[in-house]
Design a protein around this motif. Structure first.
Motif, short mmCIF file in Angstrom:
data_model
loop_
_atom_site.label_atom_id
_atom_site.label_comp_id
_atom_site.label_asym_id
_atom_site.label_seq_id
_atom_site.Cartn_x
_atom_site.Cartn_y
_atom_site.Cartn_z
N PHE A 106 0.83 -1.20 0.00
CA PHE A 106 0.00 0.00 0.00
C PHE A 106 0.87 1.26 0.00
O PHE A 106 0.63 2.20 -0.75
CB PHE A 106 -0.94 0.00 1.22
CG PHE A 106 -1.72 1.28 1.37
CD1 PHE A 106 -2.89 1.48 0.63
CD2 PHE A 106 -1.29 2.29 2.22
CE1 PHE A 106 -3.60 2.66 0.75
CE2 PHE A 106 -2.00 3.48 2.34
CZ PHE A 106 -3.17 3.65 1.60
N ILE A 107 1.88 1.27 0.85
CA ILE A 107 2.79 2.41 0.95
C ILE A 107 3.55 2.58 -0.36
O ILE A 107 3.67 3.69 -0.89
CB ILE A 107 3.78 2.23 2.13
CG1 ILE A 107 3.03 2.12 3.46
CG2 ILE A 107 4.83 3.33 2.15
CD1 ILE A 107 2.19 3.31 3.83
N PHE A 108 4.06 1.50 -0.89
CA PHE A 108 4.83 1.55 -2.14
C PHE A 108 4.01 2.14 -3.28
O PHE A 108 4.52 2.95 -4.05
CB PHE A 108 5.33 0.15 -2.51
CG PHE A 108 6.11 0.12 -3.78
CD1 PHE A 108 7.43 0.56 -3.81
CD2 PHE A 108 5.54 -0.33 -4.95
CE1 PHE A 108 8.16 0.56 -5.00
CE2 PHE A 108 6.25 -0.35 -6.14
CZ PHE A 108 7.57 0.09 -6.16
N TRP A 166 8.75 7.96 4.72
CA TRP A 166 8.06 8.51 3.55
C TRP A 166 7.11 9.59 4.03
O TRP A 166 6.73 9.61 5.20
CB TRP A 166 7.32 7.41 2.77
CG TRP A 166 6.33 6.65 3.61
CD1 TRP A 166 5.01 6.94 3.80
CD2 TRP A 166 6.58 5.46 4.37
NE1 TRP A 166 4.43 6.02 4.65
CE2 TRP A 166 5.38 5.10 5.00
CE3 TRP A 166 7.72 4.67 4.59
CZ2 TRP A 166 5.28 3.99 5.83
CZ3 TRP A 166 7.62 3.56 5.40
CH2 TRP A 166 6.40 3.23 6.01
N PRO A 167 6.73 10.52 3.14
CA PRO A 167 5.88 11.65 3.56
C PRO A 167 4.41 11.26 3.65
O PRO A 167 3.57 11.77 2.91
CB PRO A 167 6.14 12.70 2.47
CG PRO A 167 6.47 11.90 1.27
CD PRO A 167 7.20 10.68 1.78
N HIS A 174 1.83 10.21 8.88
CA HIS A 174 2.63 10.50 10.07
C HIS A 174 3.31 11.87 9.91
O HIS A 174 3.32 12.68 10.84
CB HIS A 174 3.67 9.40 10.30
CG HIS A 174 4.51 9.62 11.51
ND1 HIS A 174 4.02 9.54 12.79
CD2 HIS A 174 5.82 9.93 11.65
CE1 HIS A 174 4.97 9.79 13.66
NE2 HIS A 174 6.08 10.03 12.99
N GLN A 175 3.84 12.13 8.72
CA GLN A 175 4.48 13.41 8.47
C GLN A 175 3.45 14.55 8.52
O GLN A 175 3.73 15.62 9.02
CB GLN A 175 5.21 13.41 7.12
CG GLN A 175 6.04 14.66 6.91
CD GLN A 175 6.91 14.57 5.68
OE1 GLN A 175 6.98 13.56 5.01
NE2 GLN A 175 7.57 15.65 5.37
N GLN A 176 2.25 14.29 8.02
CA GLN A 176 1.20 15.30 8.09
C GLN A 176 0.87 15.63 9.54
O GLN A 176 0.67 16.80 9.90
CB GLN A 176 -0.04 14.82 7.34
CG GLN A 176 0.16 14.72 5.85
CD GLN A 176 -0.95 13.94 5.16
OE1 GLN A 176 -1.91 13.50 5.79
NE2 GLN A 176 -0.82 13.75 3.85
N HIS A 177 0.82 14.60 10.39
CA HIS A 177 0.56 14.82 11.82
C HIS A 177 1.70 15.62 12.45
O HIS A 177 1.47 16.50 13.28
CB HIS A 177 0.38 13.49 12.55
CG HIS A 177 -0.83 12.73 12.16
ND1 HIS A 177 -2.12 13.21 12.32
CD2 HIS A 177 -0.97 11.51 11.57
CE1 HIS A 177 -2.99 12.32 11.87
NE2 HIS A 177 -2.31 11.28 11.40
N GLU A 207 8.13 9.38 -2.71
CA GLU A 207 9.38 9.75 -2.06
C GLU A 207 9.66 8.84 -0.87
O GLU A 207 8.77 8.59 -0.06
CB GLU A 207 9.31 11.19 -1.54
CG GLU A 207 9.14 12.24 -2.60
CD GLU A 207 8.99 13.61 -1.97
OE1 GLU A 207 9.76 13.94 -1.04
OE2 GLU A 207 8.08 14.33 -2.39
N PHE A 208 10.91 8.39 -0.78
CA PHE A 208 11.32 7.54 0.33
C PHE A 208 12.72 7.95 0.78
O PHE A 208 13.54 8.38 -0.02
CB PHE A 208 11.32 6.07 -0.10
CG PHE A 208 9.96 5.56 -0.46
CD1 PHE A 208 9.09 5.07 0.51
CD2 PHE A 208 9.52 5.59 -1.78
CE1 PHE A 208 7.84 4.62 0.17
CE2 PHE A 208 8.26 5.13 -2.13
CZ PHE A 208 7.41 4.65 -1.14
N TYR A 209 12.96 7.78 2.09
CA TYR A 209 14.25 8.14 2.67
C TYR A 209 14.65 7.05 3.66
O TYR A 209 13.80 6.40 4.26
CB TYR A 209 14.14 9.49 3.41
CG TYR A 209 13.64 10.58 2.50
CD1 TYR A 209 14.52 11.31 1.73
CD2 TYR A 209 12.28 10.85 2.39
CE1 TYR A 209 14.07 12.29 0.86
CE2 TYR A 209 11.81 11.83 1.53
CZ TYR A 209 12.71 12.54 0.76
OH TYR A 209 12.26 13.51 -0.10
#
Length: 153
Positions: free
Chosen positions: A115-117, A134-135, A138-141, A122-124
């Motif tokens: 699902f994430i893929f 990845w953005p 969680h990054q939005q939170h 973008e991945f780090y």
């Protein structure tokens, strides 16, 4: 700005990393070792310990007065040590404090849930612990949390 955060401020260390700052979390009790490490790495010591004071002119010790994370960040911001800016955030591993490296989708395939893929481009990766970021939501939170930090009075 590089920080050395003592054991009384673990949440602050993680929040500083989230904001993109180099923040080592020192969990030891030896104040001599803490100061030596700060000198060796040219770091600003952040502490709530009222007994910890600079021993030499080159020592930089900042006592954090507040015990609430949002207020601690506001305190550092008002003293001019940090800038609360979303653009500099999310560049460090929250666990290891290492700068994240960009990864291609091909490198990530099979290492993140399908699902994430399929939903993110973008991945780090942390070169130390291997954690992949990845953005996502969680990054939005976290961006929402940064805005909250900015609005504390």
């Amino acid at each position: 700005m590089k920080f050395l955060v003592d054991r009384m401020l673990g949440k602050l260390a993680k929040a500083l990393r989230l904001l993109g700052y180099d923040a080592i979390y020192y969990q030891g009790e030896d104040l001599t070792q803490l100061i030596r490490l700060a000198r060796e790495q040219d770091r600003l010591i952040l502490t709530r310990n009222t007994k910890l004071t600079a021993r030499k002119p080159e020592d930089r010790v900042v006592r954090i007065a507040n015990d609430h994370l949002k207020l601690q960040l506001r305190e550092l911001h008002e003293m001019g040590y940090i800038v609360l800016n979303e653009k500099t955030s999310f560049s460090r591993c929250l666990i290891c404090n290492v700068l994240l490296e960009s990864m291609t989708r091909k490198e990530v395939e099979g290492k993140v849930p399908d699902f994430i893929f399929h939903h993110y481009q973008e991945f780090y990766r942390c070169s130390q612990c291997g954690r992949i970021y990845w953005p996502g939501t969680h990054q939005q939170h976290m961006q929402k949390r940064i805005k909250e930090y900015q609005n504390v009075r």
